[in-house]
Design a protein around this motif. Structure first.
Motif, short mmCIF file in Angstrom:
data_model
loop_
_atom_site.label_atom_id
_atom_site.label_comp_id
_atom_site.label_asym_id
_atom_site.label_seq_id
_atom_site.Cartn_x
_atom_site.Cartn_y
_atom_site.Cartn_z
N UNK A 238 28.06 -18.55 12.25
CA UNK A 238 27.52 -17.61 13.24
C UNK A 238 28.18 -16.30 12.77
N UNK A 239 27.43 -15.28 12.68
CA UNK A 239 27.73 -13.97 12.26
C UNK A 239 28.72 -13.21 13.26
N UNK A 240 29.97 -12.72 13.19
CA UNK A 240 31.02 -12.12 14.10
C UNK A 240 31.36 -10.91 13.54
N UNK A 241 30.93 -10.54 12.12
CA UNK A 241 31.30 -9.17 11.55
C UNK A 241 33.07 -8.79 12.06
N UNK A 242 33.73 -9.75 11.85
CA UNK A 242 35.36 -9.41 12.26
C UNK A 242 36.07 -9.21 10.96
N UNK A 243 35.44 -9.49 9.61
CA UNK A 243 36.09 -9.45 8.69
C UNK A 243 36.18 -8.12 7.93
N UNK A 244 37.18 -7.40 7.23
CA UNK A 244 37.22 -6.34 6.72
C UNK A 244 36.26 -5.70 5.62
N UNK A 245 35.69 -7.16 5.07
CA UNK A 245 34.57 -6.95 4.15
C UNK A 245 34.89 -6.24 2.94
N UNK A 246 35.98 -6.63 2.18
CA UNK A 246 36.25 -6.03 1.00
C UNK A 246 35.20 -6.31 0.09
N UNK A 247 34.54 -7.50 -0.06
CA UNK A 247 33.51 -7.63 -0.94
C UNK A 247 32.35 -6.54 -0.78
N UNK A 248 31.95 -6.25 0.23
CA UNK A 248 30.95 -5.26 0.45
C UNK A 248 31.29 -3.84 -0.29
N UNK A 249 32.81 -3.66 -0.21
CA UNK A 249 33.29 -2.27 -0.36
C UNK A 249 33.21 -2.65 -2.24
N UNK A 250 33.40 -3.72 -2.79
CA UNK A 250 33.51 -3.94 -4.30
C UNK A 250 32.09 -3.96 -4.97
N UNK A 251 31.13 -4.37 -3.89
CA UNK A 251 29.95 -4.29 -4.44
C UNK A 251 29.40 -2.87 -4.37
N UNK A 252 29.94 -2.06 -3.56
CA UNK A 252 29.54 -0.55 -3.79
C UNK A 252 28.10 -0.07 -3.42
N UNK A 253 27.62 0.77 -4.62
CA UNK A 253 26.29 1.17 -4.46
C UNK A 253 25.31 -0.09 -4.79
N UNK A 254 25.61 -1.01 -5.24
CA UNK A 254 24.56 -2.34 -5.64
C UNK A 254 24.22 -2.52 -4.01
N UNK A 255 24.81 -2.66 -3.15
CA UNK A 255 24.41 -3.23 -1.93
C UNK A 255 23.72 -4.53 -1.94
#
Lengths: 174, 672
Positions: free
Chosen positions: B308-325
């Motif tokens: 279940x989504x908690x959204x508690x991670x820093x999410x460096x993966x999202x950052x790494x993905x960058x503009x590609x989103x």
């Protein structure tokens, strides 16, 4: 010539005649498989192919008995496996009702059978038919046409002035 | 075409087939023909050696013209085999093809009975019923239904891949649905392929990328078929696309997200490497995965808690993905509905669960491996980069390979899995190459029937691999002598030498057999197929229709039908694709006209039939208060016909009158 011996008991040469209604997709195919596998079983059944066991009209069964069948076998797909989703369940419902009615008519339970036989179960076709033939052979001929003729005669002829005949019930003497 | 209708004298031609000696040996065919000749309405009655042959069919056509026949009965094999043949012959003779009835005296009579008199009597009764029935037959029209040109291929292993590519190359649109995140199936896990020792990835990867790039193929990986409706030519299929939490269209496969994940080191067992290696919560199954799209495992990702989504991670993966989103933690599963005309089922197999044979010590002794684990162990891109390093940190100096684990065994699976001998020998060769260890194969029989297979066996013998004939009784660490200390002892009866041996080894490989998937029964129901007793999907005919199923328009390819090696899977996939192409290119299918209809004059409008129909084909005409059957929806089961209290529903080809006459015919005493 090889005559089909009419169903008369006593001389030992009698053997039962069974009408089988097999659904096209499972049981008829299983009977084909039994053939391809060269399984050997009793030659007493005569099969009528229907698309689904749900097509078996209770009248077919009554007609078969009335015309001299000693047993009726119905083969359909296993529950949940019907090619037409639920025809076999419909047959099962009819079977339960009809079984009671046939019992009331004095037709022993062993003479009317419903079996789920999948297309892969050639072996089951063999064992079911052999088992049914064995049980019905033990019961002896049903001869419903003869009985019906007797009943008709009783209705039309004046009763003879002797004590009434003992009630006949079918008993397996295997 | 001027078709004879049923309003005049019935003139029946009866033909009993000898089928060589298949029928004639057990049924007195001449007696049957003679008996039937005397039955009412029979004009011609003959026996012939092979009715299905051209001269046999021509005989029927000649007689139709010469004797003015208008009904034909053939007593031969099963109607499931040759009914179509004879209907065509009857039609070519100028009659409506449905003025024909087939009597089965081979599968249901000559092949299953042992007494010639009984079998002949039965054949006569069956023939008599057929004669009675055919007199009631009526002319029917075959309905043509268009076939949708798109194809669904279920399963993206080598069979599914090959079928999809074959169809796509011929210009058909293909949906390829694969349950796992990548296509490739078991073959993608293999190191080399026998007997040529081609690298599996080298021959598979080009095909996988071709699938990914082909404009005619819609590849849905990480997806499952959840529902199928309709019939041949017009299937409606619902596919569930599981969320990867990565948008396929936007992900470029750069894998930056993987290197930036908060988990610096891979931590979770990697299913592709048979749990021998580790992966991160965001991962790509293997380097050549197709599609080249990462996915996130919500069970272990820190941004989720137990899925279940908690959204508690820093999410460096999202950052790494960058503009590609490309990363989308809110992705939900999607249901796609597609229409296809044909379906190829290529869902493959699973390997035998070695836990069912505890005597071989898998799970108890770390150095006991399954063959699939060893495939990964010797693979250069595997968890150890091709170094055969045991779980206890040693390199093996002696290895025992146990054949037939979960095959040819009454206690587990009775069938031969066909590939184990060959892959065991392949692994023996590879392990010898990698480790120079002494290798012992324990086999029941070596089955090497295939191009270059026996030669491969010879090569192994020359390489000095040991072969010991005998089924292994037990793998144990109980040492009897000092040389056995710290080793796994294989206890086996050497049936060629006639002695019981104890062979100490460092590593044991279990050559696991092939089994149907655990959920094969669900898949079978989903596609309305049949299974054999062992659980593999059943082909329509073991020899003549090996890729067809009992449901028209659904074909089989690969190991879901039975264990087979890669060449056979590919060949079968090609055959399945060709069968699908036949339907598509014909453009239409001819539907058996066995649908039901209501005789309005007799219908009382009681509505008994309406809830019985599983296809909701029956409705009540509001103005007339009569039942009405939509012919397009009716599939011809006849359930409503049997239930109609006034007998006002008629099923074409299975009319009450036809069946009653069959019953009467069967039970009438034979008197000759």
């Amino acid at each position: 010539m090889e005559n089909e011996t009419p169903p008369t008991s006593g001389n030992g040469s009698w053997s039962p005649r069974i009408i089988a209604f097999f659904c096209n997709w499972c049981t008829y195919t299983a009977a084909d498989l039994a053939g391809v596998s060269r399984l050997k079983y009793a030659a007493n059944t005569r099969t009528i192919r229907l698309m689904c066991s749900g097509r078996v009209d209770p009248q077919f069964i009554l007609e078969a008995f009335a015309k001299g069948a000693d047993g009726v076998l119905i083969g359909g797909c296993h529950p949940n496996d019907c090619h037409y989703a639920e025809g076999n369940y419909k047959m099962l419902r009819r079977f339960q009702l009809l079984k009671r009615m046939l019992k009331d008519l004095g037709i022993a339970e062993e003479r009317f059978r419903l079996e789920w036989i999948s297309a892969a179960e050639g072996e089951k076709v063999k064992s079911v038919i052999n088992d049914m033939v064995k049980k019905i052979t033990a019961l002896g001929p049903l001869d419903l046409p003869g009985k019906v003729a007797d009943w008709d005669r009783e209705m039309t002829e004046p009763a003879p002035a002797v004590e009434s005949a003992p009630v006949e019930t079918e008993v397996a003497h295997a | 075409m001027d078709k004879v209708n049923g309003n005049h004298d019935v003139r029946i031609g009866f033909y009993v087939c000898n089928c060589g000696t298949n029928i004639a040996a057990m049924v007195d065919v001449q007696a049957v023909a003679k008996y039937v000749a005397a039955l009412p309405n029979v004009v011609v009655s003959r026996d012939y050696k092979y009715m299905c042959s051209d001269p046999g069919q021509e005989l029927i056509q000649k007689d139709i013209k010469e004797f003015g026949l208008n009904r034909i009965v053939v007593a031969a094999c099963s109607p499931l085999l040759h009914e179509h043949t004879f209907r065509s012959a009857v039609e070519a003779g100028g009659l409506n093809p449905f003025f024909f009835h087939m009597v089965n005296i081979r599968e249901h009579d000559s092949w299953v009975h042992t007494d010639r008199d009984e079998a002949t009597a039965k054949a006569k009764a069956l023939a008599r019923a057929g004669i009675r029935r055919v007199a009631r037959h009526r002319a029917l029209e075959v309905k043509k239904v268009p076939v949708h040109p798109d194809v669904l291929v279920v399963g993206g292993g080598i069979a599914g891949i090959h079928a999809a590519l074959t169809l796509a190359k011929s210009g058909k649109k293909v949906y390829l649905v694969e349950r796992e995140p990548s296509i490739g199936g078991h073959m993608a896990k293999f190191d080399k392929t026998f007997p040529t020792l081609d690298c599996a990835a080298c021959i598979l990867t080009p095909k996988m990328s071709e699938v990914g790039a082909h404009e005619n193929i819609t590849l849905w990986s990480y997806s499952e078929v959840v529902k199928m409706d309709g019939y041949v030519g017009n299937f409606k299929v619902t596919v569930r696309r599981k969320p990867r939490y990565v948008l396929e269209d936007l992900c470029t496969g750069c894998q930056e997200c993987i290197s930036h994940c908060v988990y610096k080191e891979p931590k979770f067992p990697d299913a592709f490497n048979e749990h021998l290696g580790k992966r991160k919560p965001v991962y790509i199954p293997f380097p050549q995965a197709t599609p080249q799209v990462v996915l996130i495992d919500p069970e272990v990702c820190l941004n989720f808690r137990r899925g279940v989504l908690t959204d508690k991670c820093k999410k460096p993966c999202v950052e790494a993905c960058g503009d590609r989103k490309a990363i989308d933690f809110k992705q939900k599963e999607e249901l796609k509905e597609i229409k296809v005309g044909t379906i190829i089922v290529a869902t493959g197999f699973k390997t035998f669960d070695v836990g069912r044979m505890p005597q071989y010590g898998y799970g108890r002794y770390p150095n006991v491996y399954t063959a699939l684990e060893v495939e990964r162990l010797v693979n250069a891109s595997g968890p150890t980069a091709g170094d055969v390093l045991l779980r206890d940190g040693h390199h093996p100096k002696s290895i025992g390979i146990i054949h037939c684990v979960g095959s040819r065994d009454k206690n587990t699976n009775r069938w031969c899995s066909r590939v184990c001998c060959m892959y065991s020998m392949k692994l023996a060769h590879l392990l010898k190459e990698h480790t120079e260890a002494e290798i012992y194969n324990f086999y029941i029989d070596i089955r090497a029937p295939g191009k270059g297979y026996e030669e491969f066996y010879d090569k192994l013998l020359e390489e000095g691999v040991h072969f010991i004939r005998g089924r292994v009784g037990e793998v144990t660490d109980w040492a009897f002598i000092p040389e056995e200390e710290g080793k796994l002892v294989i206890r086996v009866e050497d049936t060629l030498a006639g002695v019981v041996r104890r062979i100490p080894v460092d590593m044991v490989v279990l050559a696991t057999g092939l089994e149907p998937h655990a959920d094969a029964q669900n898949v079978r129901r989903l596609f309305n197929m049949s299974c054999g007793t062992e659980g593999f999907f059943l082909e329509r005919h073991p020899k003549l229709a090996p890729v067809n199923t009992f449901t028209d328009g659904i074909f089989l390819a690969g190991c879901c039908q039975s264990p087979k090696d890669i060449p056979d899977s590919v060949a079968q996939a090609g055959a399945a694709a060709a069968e699908a192409l036949v339907l598509i290119d014909t453009g239409h299918i001819e539907q058996e006209p066995n649908t039901a209809y209501v005789v309005e004059a007799e219908c009382s409008g009681c509505k008994s039939c309406i809830p019985l129909c599983p296809y909701t084909a029956i409705s009540l005409l509001p103005d007339k208060k009569k039942a009405y059957i939509n012919e397009a929806l009716c599939k011809g089961c006849g359930t409503c016909v049997a239930a109609c209290p006034s007998g006002s529903i008629v099923q074409n080809l299975f009319e009450d009158a036809e069946i009653f006459s069959e019953i009467d015919g069967l039970l009438e005493p034979t008197s000759v």
